[in-house]
Design a protein around this motif. Structure first.
Motif, mmCIF file in Angstrom:
data_model
loop_
_atom_site.group_PDB
_atom_site.id
_atom_site.type_symbol
_atom_site.label_atom_id
_atom_site.label_comp_id
_atom_site.label_asym_id
_atom_site.label_seq_id
_atom_site.Cartn_x
_atom_site.Cartn_y
_atom_site.Cartn_z
ATOM 1 N N SER A 99 0.901 -1.129 0.130
ATOM 2 C CA SER A 99 -0.085 -0.127 0.010
ATOM 3 C C SER A 99 0.846 1.371 0.110
ATOM 4 N N MET A 100 0.323 2.371 -0.365
ATOM 5 C CA MET A 100 0.913 3.755 -0.315
ATOM 6 C C MET A 100 1.543 3.746 0.990
ATOM 7 N N GLU A 101 0.593 3.734 1.971
ATOM 8 C CA GLU A 101 0.946 4.001 3.497
ATOM 9 C C GLU A 101 2.067 3.026 3.925
ATOM 10 N N ALA A 102 2.107 1.924 3.489
ATOM 11 C CA ALA A 102 3.301 1.112 3.918
ATOM 12 C C ALA A 102 4.406 1.603 3.220
ATOM 13 N N ALA A 103 4.501 1.960 1.890
ATOM 14 C CA ALA A 103 5.741 2.388 1.266
ATOM 15 C C ALA A 103 6.283 3.519 1.986
ATOM 16 N N VAL A 114 2.837 7.414 -6.348
ATOM 17 C CA VAL A 114 1.988 6.859 -7.039
ATOM 18 C C VAL A 114 1.992 5.308 -7.066
ATOM 19 N N ARG A 115 0.822 4.693 -6.914
ATOM 20 C CA ARG A 115 0.986 3.083 -6.823
ATOM 21 C C ARG A 115 0.183 2.796 -7.999
ATOM 22 N N VAL A 116 0.839 1.910 -8.660
ATOM 23 C CA VAL A 116 0.203 1.507 -10.015
ATOM 24 C C VAL A 116 0.389 -0.290 -9.890
ATOM 25 N N CYS A 133 -2.789 7.712 -6.111
ATOM 26 C CA CYS A 133 -1.727 8.402 -5.684
ATOM 27 C C CYS A 133 -2.132 8.930 -4.120
ATOM 28 N N ASN A 134 -0.684 9.527 -3.473
ATOM 29 C CA ASN A 134 -1.324 9.875 -2.027
ATOM 30 C C ASN A 134 -1.503 11.473 -2.261
ATOM 31 N N GLU A 135 -1.872 12.039 -0.945
ATOM 32 C CA GLU A 135 -2.275 13.289 -0.790
ATOM 33 C C GLU A 135 -0.992 14.386 -1.344
ATOM 34 N N TYR A 136 0.377 13.877 -1.336
ATOM 35 C CA TYR A 136 1.418 14.665 -1.766
ATOM 36 C C TYR A 136 1.463 14.924 -3.287
ATOM 37 N N VAL A 137 0.850 14.160 -3.938
ATOM 38 C CA VAL A 137 1.057 14.048 -5.628
ATOM 39 C C VAL A 137 0.105 15.089 -6.111
ATOM 40 N N THR A 138 0.580 15.961 -6.866
ATOM 41 C CA THR A 138 -0.204 17.273 -7.471
ATOM 42 C C THR A 138 -1.220 16.612 -8.655
ATOM 43 N N GLU A 139 -2.049 17.275 -9.060
ATOM 44 C CA GLU A 139 -2.916 16.680 -9.967
ATOM 45 C C GLU A 139 -2.170 16.665 -11.353
ATOM 46 N N GLU A 140 -0.969 17.793 -11.617
ATOM 47 C CA GLU A 140 -0.321 17.563 -12.637
ATOM 48 C C GLU A 140 0.687 16.457 -12.990
ATOM 49 N N GLU A 141 1.187 16.231 -11.414
ATOM 50 C CA GLU A 141 1.974 15.058 -11.425
ATOM 51 C C GLU A 141 1.360 13.799 -11.524
ATOM 52 N N PHE A 142 0.163 13.685 -11.276
ATOM 53 C CA PHE A 142 -0.448 12.507 -11.463
ATOM 54 C C PHE A 142 -0.764 12.284 -12.827
ATOM 55 N N ASP A 143 -1.132 13.236 -13.613
ATOM 56 C CA ASP A 143 -1.481 13.312 -15.062
ATOM 57 C C ASP A 143 -0.060 13.014 -15.903
ATOM 58 N N LEU A 144 1.119 13.453 -15.311
ATOM 59 C CA LEU A 144 2.209 12.867 -15.879
ATOM 60 C C LEU A 144 2.423 11.405 -16.002
ATOM 61 N N LEU A 264 -1.556 -10.479 0.957
ATOM 62 C CA LEU A 264 -0.129 -10.104 0.933
ATOM 63 C C LEU A 264 0.058 -8.439 1.622
ATOM 64 N N GLY A 265 -1.003 -7.641 1.460
ATOM 65 C CA GLY A 265 -0.931 -6.522 1.824
ATOM 66 C C GLY A 265 -1.020 -6.341 3.241
ATOM 67 N N LYS A 266 -1.856 -7.122 3.969
ATOM 68 C CA LYS A 266 -2.074 -7.382 5.443
ATOM 69 C C LYS A 266 -0.764 -7.721 6.004
ATOM 70 N N LYS A 267 -0.050 -8.906 5.258
ATOM 71 C CA LYS A 267 0.916 -9.585 5.921
ATOM 72 C C LYS A 267 2.239 -8.579 5.794
ATOM 73 N N LYS A 268 2.376 -7.744 4.870
ATOM 74 C CA LYS A 268 3.548 -6.760 4.893
ATOM 75 C C LYS A 268 3.380 -5.574 5.847
ATOM 76 N N GLU A 269 2.094 -5.412 6.315
ATOM 77 C CA GLU A 269 1.962 -4.392 7.110
ATOM 78 C C GLU A 269 2.117 -4.680 8.700
#
Length: 270
Positions: A99-103, A114-116, A133-144, A264-269
């Motif tokens: 997850s983005m939070e885990a990363a 940005v998680r893909v 994406c998480n809250e730190y990514v701007t709309e322009e960056e997400f579009d890129l 897998l996500g739960k296990k990694k957290e």
């Protein structure tokens, strides 16, 4: 813009090939690291990209950094590069179950993530990717980043809670399709069609049918009905597929993959 990849496995190679073929960035703007130089040698020879065995060097140079390593390697790689990563860089994660939070927690600071979830048909320019994406990514960056992933197929922006479903339907999906093509071809061979032609008939039929769904906008059930003439061959075959539980088998397969990704996500957290 400098685009970096840490890791050069099958998925990374598919993405890099698509990106360079579509000229999203020039070879001189793409840097890839891998501990084994032979993994990057083919891409270096074919495209003239920059390669290294030093993950920190890639992290330092990249505006957008793709972490293309196995999920279990993420903690070690992030620990190695986190001091080189700044708040201005965009980190793209493509690992199932991370997850983005885990990363972000592993980086130990606020970073743009940005998680893909892409898939391997990116290699032939027909990939399917889901992005959030998480809250730190701007709309322009997400579009890129979205534009980069659209360079080798289709890409859809989603919310992270839908990522398990994306893994089930498209991340793991190519394997189901290959099995279906193989089964169709085996049946055609049993009916006398040469093996090579059987694969061509089966694969092109799936390709064309998928294109019909995407380009006509018609419901798959409506397109299916258009092929099923009364008392004809197709409805006879559809009847067999229904009796054998094709729909339920596919639904259960996609659900199983989605559940596994969630586990897998739960296990990694933990």
């Amino acid at each position: 813009m400098k685009l970096g990849f840490i890791g050069c496995g099958n998925m990374a190679q598919a993405m890099i090939t698509g990106i360079l073929t579509q000229k999203v960035v020039s070879p001189q703007e793409l840097i890839v690291s891998n501990p084994r130089e032979e993994k990057t040698a083919k891409l270096k020879d074919e495209f003239g990209i920059i390669t290294t065995t030093d993950n920190k060097e890639v992290a330092k140079q990249s505006d957008i950094l793709v972490l293309s390593v196995k999920p279990q390697v993420y903690p070690a790689v992030i620990k190695e590069i986190r001091d080189e990563v700044s708040s201005e860089q965009i980190i793209v994660t493509i690992a199932a179950g991370v997850s983005m939070e885990a990363a972000e927690r592993q980086f130990g600071k606020e970073v743009k993530i940005v998680r893909v979830m892409p898939n391997t048909p990116a290699l032939v320019g027909e990939g399917m990717s889901g992005l959030c994406c998480n809250e730190y990514v701007t709309e322009e960056e997400f579009d890129l980043v979205h534009k980069i992933f659209e360079s080798f197929g289709k890409a859809e922006k989603i919310t992270e809670n839908l990522m398990d479903a994306v893994v089930g339907v498209s991340g793991s999906g190519p394997a189901y399709v290959y099995m279906f093509i193989e089964a169709m071809a085996d049946a055609a061979v049993a009916q006398g069609l040469p093996r090579k032609q059987a694969y061509t008939f089966a694969a092109q039929t799936l390709l064309g049918s998928a294109k019909m769904v995407l380009e006509t906008g018609q419901h798959p059930g409506e397109l299916k009905d258009a092929v099923c003439s009364p008392a004809g061959t197709t409805i006879e075959a559809v009847n067999v597929l229904e009796k054998k539980g094709m729909r339920s088998a596919v639904i259960e397969a996609v659900t199983a993959a989605a559940k596994k990704n969630h586990q897998l996500g739960k296990k990694k957290e933990k």
